[in-house]
Scaffold this motif. Structure first.
Motif, PDB file in Angstrom:
ATOM      1  N   GLY A   1       0.768  -1.328   0.256  1.00  0.00           N
ATOM      2  CA  GLY A   1      -0.161   0.069   0.010  1.00  0.00           C
ATOM      3  C   GLY A   1       0.940   1.374  -0.354  1.00  0.00           C
ATOM      4  O   GLY A   1       0.200   2.313   0.086  1.00  0.00           O
ATOM      5  N   THR A   2       1.935   1.206  -0.118  1.00  0.00           N
ATOM      6  CA  THR A   2       3.022   2.322   0.030  1.00  0.00           C
ATOM      7  C   THR A   2       3.515   2.633  -1.563  1.00  0.00           C
ATOM      8  O   THR A   2       3.552   1.707  -2.330  1.00  0.00           O
ATOM      9  CB  THR A   2       4.387   2.264   0.937  1.00  0.00           C
ATOM     10  N   VAL A   3       4.005   3.875  -1.833  1.00  0.00           N
ATOM     11  CA  VAL A   3       4.481   4.195  -3.267  1.00  0.00           C
ATOM     12  C   VAL A   3       5.963   3.931  -3.072  1.00  0.00           C
ATOM     13  O   VAL A   3       6.575   4.471  -2.023  1.00  0.00           O
ATOM     14  CB  VAL A   3       4.067   5.707  -3.325  1.00  0.00           C
ATOM     15  N   PRO A   4       6.436   3.396  -4.138  1.00  0.00           N
ATOM     16  CA  PRO A   4       7.906   3.113  -3.893  1.00  0.00           C
ATOM     17  C   PRO A   4       8.587   4.260  -4.265  1.00  0.00           C
ATOM     18  O   PRO A   4       8.347   5.438  -5.008  1.00  0.00           O
ATOM     19  CB  PRO A   4       8.059   1.938  -5.126  1.00  0.00           C
ATOM     20  N   SER A   5      10.052   4.238  -3.873  1.00  0.00           N
ATOM     21  CA  SER A   5      10.722   5.633  -4.185  1.00  0.00           C
ATOM     22  C   SER A   5      11.817   5.040  -5.181  1.00  0.00           C
ATOM     23  O   SER A   5      12.887   5.871  -5.294  1.00  0.00           O
ATOM     24  CB  SER A   5      11.445   5.749  -2.897  1.00  0.00           C
ATOM     25  N   SER A   6      11.505   4.115  -6.024  1.00  0.00           N
ATOM     26  CA  SER A   6      12.554   3.744  -7.013  1.00  0.00           C
ATOM     27  C   SER A   6      11.754   4.248  -8.348  1.00  0.00           C
ATOM     28  O   SER A   6      10.636   4.117  -8.657  1.00  0.00           O
ATOM     29  CB  SER A   6      12.689   2.384  -7.198  1.00  0.00           C
ATOM     30  N   ARG A   7      12.604   4.941  -9.313  1.00  0.00           N
ATOM     31  CA  ARG A   7      12.273   5.165 -10.587  1.00  0.00           C
ATOM     32  C   ARG A   7      11.545   3.840 -11.473  1.00  0.00           C
ATOM     33  O   ARG A   7      10.454   3.879 -11.982  1.00  0.00           O
ATOM     34  CB  ARG A   7      13.165   6.058 -11.546  1.00  0.00           C
ATOM     35  N   ALA A   8      12.623   2.924 -11.303  1.00  0.00           N
ATOM     36  CA  ALA A   8      12.081   1.605 -11.932  1.00  0.00           C
ATOM     37  C   ALA A   8      10.859   1.236 -11.423  1.00  0.00           C
ATOM     38  O   ALA A   8       9.949   0.698 -12.451  1.00  0.00           O
ATOM     39  CB  ALA A   8      13.022   0.580 -11.897  1.00  0.00           C
ATOM     40  N   ALA A   9      10.676   1.071 -10.347  1.00  0.00           N
ATOM     41  CA  ALA A   9       9.424   0.572  -9.790  1.00  0.00           C
ATOM     42  C   ALA A   9       8.347   1.493  -9.970  1.00  0.00           C
ATOM     43  O   ALA A   9       7.126   0.994 -10.292  1.00  0.00           O
ATOM     44  CB  ALA A   9       9.467   0.562  -8.231  1.00  0.00           C
ATOM     45  N   LEU A  10       8.406   2.769  -9.794  1.00  0.00           N
ATOM     46  CA  LEU A  10       7.246   3.784 -10.373  1.00  0.00           C
ATOM     47  C   LEU A  10       7.086   3.523 -11.728  1.00  0.00           C
ATOM     48  O   LEU A  10       5.608   3.390 -12.054  1.00  0.00           O
ATOM     49  CB  LEU A  10       7.636   5.079 -10.105  1.00  0.00           C
ATOM     50  N   GLN A  11       7.965   3.535 -12.755  1.00  0.00           N
ATOM     51  CA  GLN A  11       7.894   3.465 -13.986  1.00  0.00           C
ATOM     52  C   GLN A  11       6.862   2.082 -14.567  1.00  0.00           C
ATOM     53  O   GLN A  11       6.340   1.613 -15.500  1.00  0.00           O
ATOM     54  CB  GLN A  11       8.921   3.691 -14.804  1.00  0.00           C
TER      55      GLN A  11
END
Length: 214
Positions: free
Chosen positions: A106-116
């Motif tokens: 339920g948390t937003v990841p702080s990695s660009r790859a994970a977000l993308q």
């Protein structure tokens, strides 16, 4: 391709931006990392003003992916139908919310790859979240930054990715964190596409743009 401005000129430009607005802020309203992610995803091909109008009531009630899943796709559409491409955006928001719950607790990841890797989240959206929420020097290049980067020769480039790299290469490290906000705001309110307001521009004397307006 145009030659970038020299280091000293770029430093002088950002020194003025900093003096005028030391802590520039993004204009998308949000209450946490999740609502910021959703707002940015909804803002593609839409204005921040329009997104804020649609999400104000939404985020007052729905501020976690779990609550978004409980609201459901049709419930989300009822809030965002004034935003362009709202049906496709609603599908992506529901998909990314489910992934956040099932794979990230339920948390937003702080990695660009994970977000993308999330549906509807491209590099620009990921960079906005990384910059605005975690304070990382990520450069989210939109149409304003692309125009200003090329017009001023702070960060010339033929593509969005090229302009992003040019900002990273050309803007002094001390200004990297807020660089994209200064450039967006400058492009939105002063260095406009059709009628740039050169007469009141903070960096007029440092800008090489030939077709200046009065």
């Amino acid at each position: 391709m145009a030659t970038p401005l020299d280091y000293h000129t770029i430093h002088a430009i950002f020194t003025r931006f900093h003096a005028a607005e030391p802590e520039p802020k993004g204009e998308l309203e949000h209450v946490n990392a999740y609502t910021l992610l959703v707002a940015v995803a909804l803002s593609a091909q839409a204005t921040d003003v329009g997104v804020n109008k649609a999400t104000r009531a939404l985020f007052a009630a729905v501020d976690t992916p779990e609550k978004m899943l409980a609201l459901g796709e049709e419930g989300l559409i009822a809030h965002i139908r004034t935003i362009g491409l709202y049906r496709n955006k609603a599908k992506n928001v529901m998909k990314l919310s489910r992934i956040l719950v099932e794979e990230y607790g339920g948390t937003v990841p702080s990695s660009r790859a994970a977000l993308q890797s999330l549906p509807g989240v491209g590099r620009k959206t990921a960079n906005v979240v990384l910059n605005m929420w975690w304070g990382l020097p990520a450069q989210a290049v939109d149409t304003h930054i692309f125009r200003v980067g090329n017009r001023t020769r702070i960060a010339p480039g033929r593509t969005v990715d090229a302009v992003e790299r040019a900002i990273e290469d050309n803007v002094p490290a001390e200004f990297q964190r807020h660089a994209h906000h200064w450039l967006i705001l400058h492009g939105r309110y002063t260095c406009k596409a059709r009628k740039p307001m050169c007469g009141t521009c903070l960096i007029r004397d440092l800008c090489p743009y030939e077709d200046k307006t009065e």
